[in-house]
Design a protein around this motif. Sequence first.
Motif, mmCIF file in Angstrom:
data_model
loop_
_atom_site.group_PDB
_atom_site.id
_atom_site.type_symbol
_atom_site.label_atom_id
_atom_site.label_comp_id
_atom_site.label_asym_id
_atom_site.label_seq_id
_atom_site.Cartn_x
_atom_site.Cartn_y
_atom_site.Cartn_z
ATOM 1 N N HIS A 294 0.953 -1.311 0.113
ATOM 2 C CA HIS A 294 -0.145 -0.001 0.089
ATOM 3 C C HIS A 294 1.096 1.211 0.027
ATOM 4 C CE1 HIS A 294 -3.660 2.381 2.094
ATOM 5 N NE2 HIS A 294 -2.734 3.342 1.656
ATOM 6 N N HIS B 295 1.357 5.256 -1.986
ATOM 7 C CA HIS B 295 1.099 6.354 -2.953
ATOM 8 C C HIS B 295 2.372 7.314 -3.334
ATOM 9 C CE1 HIS B 295 -3.162 6.551 -0.905
ATOM 10 N NE2 HIS B 295 -2.314 6.205 0.010
ATOM 11 N N HIS C 135 -9.670 2.209 1.404
ATOM 12 C CA HIS C 135 -9.373 2.653 2.651
ATOM 13 C C HIS C 135 -10.495 2.776 3.688
ATOM 14 C CE1 HIS C 135 -5.733 3.879 0.173
ATOM 15 N NE2 HIS C 135 -5.286 4.779 1.243
HETATM 16 FE FE FE Z 1 -3.204 5.358 1.623
#
Ligand code: FE
Length: 420
Positions: free
Chosen positions: A86, A88, A256
């Motif tokens: 996970h 970004h 999320h």
């Molecule tokens: Fe996240």
Amino acid sequence: MTQKPIWIQNISQLVTLSSKKKGPRVREEMRELGIIEGGSVWIENGIIQDVGTTRQMIMRYLSRAKEAEIVDATGKIVTPGLIDPHTHVVFGGSRENEFEMRMEGASYMDIMNAGGGIHATTRKMRTLSEEHIFNQTARRLDLFLQHGVTTLESKSGYGLDLENELKQLRVMQRLHKKHPVDIIPTFMGAHAVPEEYQGNPDAYVDLVIEEMIPAVVQEGLAKFIDVFCEVDVFTPEQSERILQAGKAHGLIPKIHADEIEENQGAHVAAKVGAISAEHLLKVSDEGIAELAKAGVIACLLPATALYLGEKPARARDIIDAGVPVAISTDCNPGSSPTISMPLVMNLACIMMKMTPAESLCAATYNAACALQIEDRVGSIEVGKQADLVLWDVHNHQKLHYIFGVNHVKTVWKNGVKVVG
Ligand code: FE
Ligand code: NIG
């Protein structure tokens, strides 16, 4: 080009994570690390060809010793390459101004609702060139690799319009080919309601469903779809619509869920059959039971809890309920600006009371399951990709015990030494 075989010998603990159990591991299975004391691995053509004790392997390979590169791992351990399920990681710029605001008392959601947070990074994404984003992300991937990560998931969600979501996903595709770290892409157009759609979130949801998902799938740019199901972001109903639409196009749902407030996130995860539910800081007992029943993997992010000053997820309750657990950095410029899976492994123990063995399973095999790649990575077994880390500690507990130190000595990706 044929590579020289690599023969790693005298490994203090070869932590294979191998098990007869197929699929994500739960409860006490998470503590079974398949450790071979005095272990040895033979790697050929990027693949793990053989595994055993050094004594057994000498019997089998002595006649071929001359053709191999021999690595003496006395006093060290070898684990599978870490997997971060996970992140970004594809972004431009940084948000230390918001860090300062938070230290002075502002909350993460206050900042986002005032046009900062994800919106600030989105403005950057829309102005910076693909090349710039590519180069910044490549440097971050170098750091991940130096800290033992050989595969990571990467989410879009800083474009929030078709052009810039595609830009972010194309950067992932290019980096996947160019950089040693494997990147598994997730489309997260529903990371926030962009500023130009404030007051009209359903119109943005329509755009995600009608234009973005088909375009992303058409270009083959994502495997998973994710949504930020949160109060003041996307409602459970909007989240479900988006995930079902992604699923109809062949994307696998993630969510999320219940991060800042309890918001039916776990319920939506179970309902749509998500592969994993992420964060879960505020998940309810009913939510945990639903995840267990539906076989959803809980992806827990203790560095985010630490960084936001929130109570960590209830890993013990989640594991005891039979939910498989993976852990991750959540690497992003707002709630978790770190690239360190080893730190996250420390925090999984210190903050969430996971055992070192559970933490290692959550950062390797169960993380692979959260990305549906456990058939090729996540454990050290014959036939799997030779993604391995040699750590300068003599038992696996020490990896978790001594924190804030990078214990990585050598990293092999597909049998090629990329660190050390
Ligand atoms: Fe996240
Ligand atoms: O997982 N919660 C939403 N997304 C990220 C934060 C993204 C950002 O702040 O830029 C997270 O915490």
